[in-house]
Scaffold this motif. Structure first.
Motif, mmCIF file in Angstrom:
data_model
loop_
_atom_site.group_PDB
_atom_site.id
_atom_site.type_symbol
_atom_site.label_atom_id
_atom_site.label_comp_id
_atom_site.label_asym_id
_atom_site.label_seq_id
_atom_site.Cartn_x
_atom_site.Cartn_y
_atom_site.Cartn_z
ATOM 1 N N GLN A 54 44.625 4.458 -22.283
ATOM 2 C CA GLN A 54 45.046 5.561 -23.148
ATOM 3 C C GLN A 54 43.851 6.410 -23.566
ATOM 4 O O GLN A 54 43.919 7.644 -23.587
ATOM 5 C CB GLN A 54 45.765 5.017 -24.384
ATOM 6 C CG GLN A 54 47.101 4.347 -24.071
ATOM 7 C CD GLN A 54 47.837 3.935 -25.326
ATOM 8 O OE1 GLN A 54 48.043 4.758 -26.214
ATOM 9 N NE2 GLN A 54 48.243 2.660 -25.395
ATOM 10 N N LEU A 55 42.736 5.784 -23.906
ATOM 11 C CA LEU A 55 41.534 6.536 -24.270
ATOM 12 C C LEU A 55 41.031 7.361 -23.094
ATOM 13 O O LEU A 55 40.660 8.530 -23.243
ATOM 14 C CB LEU A 55 40.447 5.565 -24.744
ATOM 15 C CG LEU A 55 40.718 4.813 -26.048
ATOM 16 C CD1 LEU A 55 39.626 3.788 -26.300
ATOM 17 C CD2 LEU A 55 40.823 5.771 -27.218
ATOM 18 N N SER A 56 41.015 6.750 -21.907
ATOM 19 C CA SER A 56 40.541 7.440 -20.713
ATOM 20 C C SER A 56 41.414 8.639 -20.378
ATOM 21 O O SER A 56 40.914 9.728 -20.074
ATOM 22 C CB SER A 56 40.488 6.456 -19.536
ATOM 23 O OG SER A 56 40.085 7.116 -18.354
ATOM 24 N N HIS A 57 42.752 8.474 -20.445
ATOM 25 C CA HIS A 57 43.666 9.580 -20.135
ATOM 26 C C HIS A 57 43.526 10.714 -21.142
ATOM 27 O O HIS A 57 43.550 11.893 -20.774
ATOM 28 C CB HIS A 57 45.100 9.061 -20.117
ATOM 29 C CG HIS A 57 45.394 8.212 -18.909
ATOM 30 N ND1 HIS A 57 46.660 7.750 -18.599
ATOM 31 C CD2 HIS A 57 44.591 7.727 -17.926
ATOM 32 C CE1 HIS A 57 46.605 7.021 -17.498
ATOM 33 N NE2 HIS A 57 45.354 6.985 -17.074
ATOM 34 N N ALA A 58 43.376 10.363 -22.435
ATOM 35 C CA ALA A 58 43.218 11.405 -23.461
ATOM 36 C C ALA A 58 41.916 12.175 -23.251
ATOM 37 O O ALA A 58 41.860 13.391 -23.431
ATOM 38 C CB ALA A 58 43.248 10.773 -24.851
ATOM 39 N N ARG A 59 40.849 11.464 -22.868
ATOM 40 C CA ARG A 59 39.569 12.136 -22.605
ATOM 41 C C ARG A 59 39.696 13.093 -21.425
ATOM 42 O O ARG A 59 39.230 14.247 -21.462
ATOM 43 C CB ARG A 59 38.487 11.093 -22.328
ATOM 44 C CG ARG A 59 37.176 11.693 -21.852
ATOM 45 C CD ARG A 59 36.132 10.622 -21.587
ATOM 46 N NE ARG A 59 36.541 9.658 -20.580
ATOM 47 C CZ ARG A 59 36.527 9.902 -19.276
ATOM 48 N NH1 ARG A 59 36.159 11.094 -18.814
ATOM 49 N NH2 ARG A 59 36.907 8.962 -18.419
ATOM 50 N N ALA A 60 40.354 12.626 -20.348
ATOM 51 C CA ALA A 60 40.529 13.465 -19.169
ATOM 52 C C ALA A 60 41.390 14.689 -19.489
ATOM 53 O O ALA A 60 41.142 15.789 -18.981
ATOM 54 C CB ALA A 60 41.158 12.660 -18.035
ATOM 55 N N ALA A 61 42.386 14.510 -20.365
ATOM 56 C CA ALA A 61 43.244 15.640 -20.723
ATOM 57 C C ALA A 61 42.472 16.709 -21.481
ATOM 58 O O ALA A 61 42.778 17.898 -21.394
ATOM 59 C CB ALA A 61 44.428 15.149 -21.570
ATOM 60 N N MET A 62 41.438 16.299 -22.221
ATOM 61 C CA MET A 62 40.604 17.253 -22.943
ATOM 62 C C MET A 62 39.446 17.768 -22.092
ATOM 63 O O MET A 62 38.589 18.502 -22.578
ATOM 64 C CB MET A 62 40.053 16.591 -24.216
ATOM 65 C CG MET A 62 41.120 16.200 -25.220
ATOM 66 S SD MET A 62 40.439 15.347 -26.677
ATOM 67 C CE MET A 62 39.486 16.673 -27.397
ATOM 68 N N GLN A 63 39.406 17.329 -20.809
ATOM 69 C CA GLN A 63 38.364 17.750 -19.862
ATOM 70 C C GLN A 63 36.963 17.405 -20.397
ATOM 71 O O GLN A 63 36.036 18.205 -20.331
ATOM 72 C CB GLN A 63 38.467 19.244 -19.576
ATOM 73 C CG GLN A 63 39.777 19.644 -18.897
ATOM 74 C CD GLN A 63 39.836 21.121 -18.562
ATOM 75 O OE1 GLN A 63 38.980 21.895 -18.974
ATOM 76 N NE2 GLN A 63 40.845 21.517 -17.802
ATOM 77 N N LEU A 64 36.838 16.186 -20.926
ATOM 78 C CA LEU A 64 35.556 15.689 -21.429
ATOM 79 C C LEU A 64 35.064 14.572 -20.523
ATOM 80 O O LEU A 64 35.856 13.793 -19.989
ATOM 81 C CB LEU A 64 35.702 15.164 -22.854
ATOM 82 C CG LEU A 64 36.106 16.185 -23.924
ATOM 83 C CD1 LEU A 64 36.340 15.490 -25.257
ATOM 84 C CD2 LEU A 64 35.041 17.261 -24.075
#
Length: 268
Positions: free
Chosen positions: A16-26
């Motif tokens: 979940q942390l990884s997907h949220a980071r990718a969604a923010m393009q970070l």
């Protein structure tokens, strides 16, 4: 919509942390820089490697990470607690089909107990060692107060001169102006003055421009301190959220320089 929610529920905390980071393009480096952690620690969080980081530290890191990427920190910490519980249960050995010799069983039991002691004991030993060091060190390095040099007042003595009868008042005014100019105090512009106020216990270390330790001290809640040194001054302040700082009578905001609890700032 229900399928998307169900798929999110099946993701692990790290996913979940990884997907949220990718969604923010970070990138991992972006998250590590913002949270004041290393990229390796961020990678271990996303891989659910909480045992390596330690359970206590992992909860704090997950909470900070979740808030930064807009996730519910409380839900992730609760899910993380469930993962840790399942990991502990997975350590239990049930071997009813293959009997082991008495000596071999005892050997594995000893190894298991030693592993548990290492996992739990080493972080606690490091914590108490750091705490004791922080308490003892200040006694050997008392705070250094640098006095402000002030030039002594100088009064010029004027030799009597013959004054023309037409302008006595003008000459007297010039003499008064010259004396006033001579007694102006001189201050040292190369000294930085720091004023601290502590609302809770806090450790402070200060180094000057020559990398000499000006101060290394543990202050208690309610104390204040006035410290001077030659800039640039490098400060390390523990429990920074509970410390107020002024530099040359100007307030300094420590929040932009604070990681989890420690602020690192350079005053010029």
């Amino acid at each position: 919509m229900h399928q998307d929610e169900a798929s999110i529920d099946t993701l692990t905390v790290g996913e979940q942390l990884s997907h949220a980071r990718a969604a923010m393009q970070l990138s991992i480096e972006d998250i590590a820089q913002h949270l004041k952690l290393s990229p390796l620690q961020i990678t271990r969080l996303e891989n659910n490697d909480f045992a390596t980081l330690g359970a206590v530290f992992s909860r704090g890191f997950v909470r900070l990470y979740a808030r930064h990427v807009g996730l519910n920190a409380d839900e992730l910490v609760a899910a993380m607690a469930g993962n840790l519980h399942r990991n502990k249960e997975s350590l239990s050995v049930h071997n009813e089909e293959i009997p082991l010799g008495k000596g071999l069983s005892k050997y594995w039991l000893i190894l298991f107990v030693m592993a548990i002691i290492l996992v739990l004991g080493v972080p606690l030993a490091i914590y108490y060692w750091l705490s004791s060091s922080a308490t003892i060190t200040p006694a050997s390095k008392p705070p250094v107060i640098v006095p402000h040099p002030v030039a002594p007042a100088v009064n010029k003595v004027l030799a009597p001169t013959a004054l023309p009868p037409a302008a006595p008042a003008a000459e007297k005014k010039d003499a008064t102006t010259e004396n006033d100019t001579a007694v102006e105090p001189v201050t040292d512009a190369n000294t930085g003055r720091m004023s601290f106020k502590f609302d809770a216990d806090s450790w402070v270390e200060i180094r000057d421009g020559s990398n000499h330790t000006v101060l290394s001290h543990l202050y208690r809640a309610g104390e204040t301190a006035e410290i001077s040194g030659t800039p640039p001054l490098s400060l390390v302040i523990g429990n920074a959220a509970q410390v107020s700082l002024q530099y040359n009578d100007q307030p300094v905001d420590l929040k932009p320089y604070t990681g989890v609890t420690v602020a690192k700032v350079t005053l010029k």
